[in-house]
Design a protein around this motif. Structure first.
Motif, PDB file in Angstrom:
ATOM      1  N   ARG A 457       0.827  -1.215   0.000  1.00 39.27           N
ATOM      2  CA  ARG A 457       0.000   0.000   0.000  1.00 39.27           C
ATOM      3  C   ARG A 457       0.867   1.273   0.000  1.00 39.27           C
ATOM      4  N   GLU A 458       1.940   1.253   0.814  1.00 42.70           N
ATOM      5  CA  GLU A 458       2.831   2.404   0.836  1.00 42.70           C
ATOM      6  C   GLU A 458       3.484   2.641  -0.522  1.00 42.70           C
ATOM      7  N   ASP A 459       3.936   1.569  -1.179  1.00 42.59           N
ATOM      8  CA  ASP A 459       4.513   1.703  -2.522  1.00 42.59           C
ATOM      9  C   ASP A 459       3.508   2.284  -3.495  1.00 42.59           C
ATOM     10  N   LYS A 460       2.259   1.828  -3.363  1.00 42.70           N
ATOM     11  CA  LYS A 460       1.219   2.319  -4.266  1.00 42.70           C
ATOM     12  C   LYS A 460       0.991   3.824  -4.061  1.00 42.70           C
ATOM     13  N   LEU A 461       0.965   4.235  -2.781  1.00 40.64           N
ATOM     14  CA  LEU A 461       0.774   5.656  -2.502  1.00 40.64           C
ATOM     15  C   LEU A 461       1.935   6.490  -3.051  1.00 40.64           C
ATOM     16  N   LYS A 462       3.165   5.967  -2.877  1.00 43.86           N
ATOM     17  CA  LYS A 462       4.335   6.689  -3.396  1.00 43.86           C
ATOM     18  C   LYS A 462       4.257   6.861  -4.914  1.00 43.86           C
ATOM     19  N   ILE A 463       3.857   5.786  -5.583  1.00 39.36           N
ATOM     20  CA  ILE A 463       3.754   5.839  -7.052  1.00 39.36           C
ATOM     21  C   ILE A 463       2.692   6.843  -7.469  1.00 39.36           C
ATOM     22  N   GLU A 464       1.555   6.867  -6.747  1.00 41.83           N
ATOM     23  CA  GLU A 464       0.492   7.816  -7.102  1.00 41.83           C
ATOM     24  C   GLU A 464       0.968   9.260  -6.912  1.00 41.83           C
ATOM     25  N   THR A 465       1.690   9.509  -5.808  1.00 46.38           N
ATOM     26  CA  THR A 465       2.214  10.874  -5.582  1.00 46.38           C
ATOM     27  C   THR A 465       3.212  11.282  -6.664  1.00 46.38           C
ATOM     28  N   LEU A 466       4.073  10.327  -7.065  1.00 44.11           N
ATOM     29  CA  LEU A 466       5.025  10.631  -8.149  1.00 44.11           C
ATOM     30  C   LEU A 466       4.301  10.955  -9.442  1.00 44.11           C
ATOM     31  N   LEU A 467       3.252  10.202  -9.724  1.00 45.95           N
ATOM     32  CA  LEU A 467       2.493  10.465 -10.961  1.00 45.95           C
ATOM     33  C   LEU A 467       1.851  11.850 -10.920  1.00 45.95           C
ATOM     34  N   GLU A 468       1.315  12.212  -9.764  1.00 40.35           N
ATOM     35  CA  GLU A 468       0.690  13.536  -9.667  1.00 40.35           C
ATOM     36  C   GLU A 468       1.717  14.661  -9.862  1.00 40.35           C
ATOM     37  N   THR A 469       2.902  14.494  -9.237  1.00 41.55           N
ATOM     38  CA  THR A 469       3.951  15.526  -9.397  1.00 41.55           C
ATOM     39  C   THR A 469       4.417  15.625 -10.833  1.00 41.55           C
ATOM     40  N   LEU A 470       4.547  14.470 -11.486  1.00 42.06           N
ATOM     41  CA  LEU A 470       4.959  14.505 -12.887  1.00 42.06           C
ATOM     42  C   LEU A 470       3.919  15.175 -13.777  1.00 42.06           C
ATOM     43  N   LYS A 471       2.648  14.904 -13.473  1.00 44.23           N
ATOM     44  CA  LYS A 471       1.594  15.562 -14.262  1.00 44.23           C
ATOM     45  C   LYS A 471       1.622  17.089 -14.067  1.00 44.23           C
ATOM     46  N   GLU A 472       1.854  17.531 -12.824  1.00 42.69           N
ATOM     47  CA  GLU A 472       1.925  18.980 -12.575  1.00 42.69           C
ATOM     48  C   GLU A 472       3.094  19.605 -13.323  1.00 42.69           C
ATOM     49  N   GLN A 473       4.253  18.916 -13.286  1.00 41.88           N
ATOM     50  CA  GLN A 473       5.421  19.418 -14.024  1.00 41.88           C
ATOM     51  C   GLN A 473       5.125  19.543 -15.517  1.00 41.88           C
TER      52      GLN A 473
END
Length: 600
Positions: A457-473
């Motif tokens: 679950r923690e890995d999944k949350l980390k991946i989701e946060t990375l995806l959101e940051t990449l989309k913002e960039q």
């Protein structure tokens, strides 16, 4: 029908038909080489090439070797042997006294002369009854000729050199039941039964005791001889028998009366001798009785001593030191000794009762001896009562010992039950401990699985946060590009294109890894590498089940759907091909990473 006793061969054949060994009149075997297990005598072999007229029959073959038959040439026909590897032809049960055979499979053009030519070499043929349907019945003179005829069963017959179907056939020879054969056999059996009865009568007469010699007729000479024998003790019985016979015959008359009276008087003189002999034998019998009574009383005393030893050993002081088996043996021996003692005691008491009965008879005859007999009777009764009292006391001691033994055994049984209960409790405790340990192990595994789920679950949350940051960039980069385009205008299109190209080259891998990357974790990357090496070794492809079976050896948590979804995402690395039609349709995966590298 007669059978001469001087013909040993015929006699032995008849005895063989009865199922008995051939015996002569004296009880000795007629033929020493008789074998009762065979259907005929070994002294008369059914097939012998040395016998006249039997040149067609080969010599006997040992039973452990396959029978090899040869071609038989006759004047008007030829007999060809059957295949030696085939089983022997089946035959029916041989009737008693069989001399007739059934012959089937004859050629249609076969005649009685041809049949006679073939079968007369087996023996003398008495009659041939031929049918219109290619079979016949042949009756021989003797029984052993039937066995020779059965040898030809299975042969193929050909008339002359013709190959026509009507001139060929396959012989089938079997026993046949005929009334004439049965009648002759029954006559032989009756004759043999008469001979056997006669032989047994002779044997019985031989073993019977000899008859007494005949009594001589009366004469003066014989009378004087018998008178002398009557005076002799050793010859008295023989002489008295002769005297009795003469008197019963009526030899007594006036002339011989004096002689007979003197002989009767000498016979009467033996009465005193016989009475004296009887008295001597009675005296010897009384002495023997006394000896027997004394010996029996001594034996009873020894029995009492042995029983006393057993009872003393059964007491508590000595009994506790013996083992269980020793106690059991001592109790059994004690019971046996008591039974034997009681039997001998009853026997001695019976002898004493008989003596008392005799004494009472004598007291009736002699009243002067009444007092002595009464005293002796009282003494004997007192002794008997003492013995009975001792035996009852010993029996009571034995019963007490048995009660103690039963109590001890009952106590041991209760102890054994307690020990068994303790053992059962120990086993139950061990089972509970094992179940508790198993529960602890299950709980540990459950905790480990929960920790793994939390990590995922923690890995999944980390991946989701990375995806959101990449989309913002990405969105910020797009806005900056638009503003620059608006400021520089069309004149700066070339420079902007270069900047965009550079920015695309820099941001392209990022975008690909962020948006289009099919591998989402390190575990999937490892699976891709392992599957690639596995399919590289299998260039013709492998099914998804085969691939998963290989991966489950490395990690049992891998499932088929996970692997199939991963391989469908990597279309440039793995390729799926279909082979077969209908029910035989197969799906195979192949490694195409090198081709995908060239195209990309």
């Amino acid at each position: 029908m007669g059978l001469p006793m001087s013909d040993p061969t015929a006699w032995a054949t008849a005895m063989n038909n009865l199922g008995m060994a051939p015996m002569g009149m004296t009880g000795q075997p007629l033929l020493p080489d008789f074998d009762p297990a065979l259907g005929m005598m070994t002294g008369i072999p059914p097939i012998n090439p040395m016998m006249p007229g039997l040149g067609i029959v080969p010599p006997p073959i040992p039973p452990d070797m396959p029978a090899v038959k040869e071609i038989i040439h006759c004047k008007s026909c030829t007999l060809f042997p059957p295949n030696p590897h085939l089983p022997p032809p089946a035959t029916r049960e041989r009737p008693p006294g069989c001399k007739t055979v059934f012959v089937g499979g004859l050629p249609e053009n076969g005649t009685e002369q041809i049949i006679m030519e073939v079968f007369e070499q087996c023996g003398e043929v008495i009659a041939i009854r031929k049918s219109k349907k290619n079979f016949c019945h042949i009756r021989f003179a003797e029984e052993f000729m039937v066995d020779k005829a059965l040898y030809l069963s299975g042969y193929r017959i050909r008339l002359g050199s013709s190959t026509d179907k009507k001139d060929t056939g396959r012989l089938h020879v079997d026993f046949a039941q005929a009334r004439d054969d049965l009648y002759e056999w029954e006559c032989k059996q009756r004759m043999l039964a008469r001979e056997e009865r006669h032989r047994r009568r002779l044997e019985e007469e031989r073993f019977c005791p000899p008859s007494p010699p005949p009594v001589v007729h009366y004469s003066d000479h014989e009378c004087s001889i018998i008178a002398e024998k009557l005076k002799d003790d050793t010859k008295f019985s023989e002489a008295v028998q002769t005297l009795l016979t003469w008197i019963e015959r009526g030899e007594v008359n006036r002339r011989t009366a004096n002689n007979f009276y003197s002989m009767i008087q000498s016979a009467n003189s033996h009465i005193r001798r016989l009475v004296n002999e009887k008295a001597a034998h009675e005296k010897e019998m009384e002495e023997a009785k006394e000896k027997f009574k004394l010996a029996l009383s001594g034996i009873l005393v020894q029995f009492e001593q042995i029983v006393a030893v057993y009872h003393s050993a059964s007491k508590q002081k000595a009994w506790d030191h013996f083992t269980k088996a020793q106690r059991k043996n001592i109790s059994v021996w004690c019971k046996q000794a008591e039974e034997i003692r009681n039997i001998h005691n009853d026997e001695l008491m019976g002898i004493r009762r008989e003596e008392e009965m005799e004494m009472s008879d004598e007291e009736i005859e002699d009243p002067s001896e009444m007092k002595e007999t009464e005293e002796s009777a009282l003494v004997s009764q007192v002794e008997a009562l003492k013995e009975e009292n001792d035996s009852l006391r010993w029996q009571l001691d034995a019963y007490r010992n048995e009660v103690e033994l039963l109590k001890q055994e009952h106590g041991k049984a209760s102890r054994d039950e307690d020990t068994t209960k303790e053992q059962q409790l120990k086993l139950l405790q061990q089972a509970l401990q094992g179940m508790q340990q198993h529960l602890l192990k299950v709980q540990d595994e459950y905790k480990k699985r929960e920790a793994e789920l939390e990590k995922v679950r923690e890995d999944k949350l980390k991946i989701e946060t990375l995806l959101e940051t990449l989309k913002e960039q990405q969105s910020t980069v797009d806005e900056e590009d638009k503003e620059r385009d608006a400021i520089d205008g069309q004149g700066n299109e070339s420079s902007m294109s270069r900047v965009c190209a550079c920015s695309q080259e820099k941001e392209g891998p990022v975008e690909k890894t962020l948006n289009n990357s099919p591998v989402k974790s390190e575990r999937e990357a490892l699976l891709v590498g392992i599957i690639s090496t596995f399919l590289h070794v299998h260039p013709f492809g492998a099914s998804i089940e085969y691939i998963c079976s290989y991966l489950q050896r490395l990690d049992s948590k891998i499932c088929t759907t996970e692997v199939e979804v991963l391989m469908t995402r990597l279309q440039t690395t793995f390729k799926q091909e279909l082979s077969g039609v209908g029910a035989s349709l197969e799906k195979k995966w192949k490694f195409c990473g090198f081709d995908g590298l060239k195209t990309t």
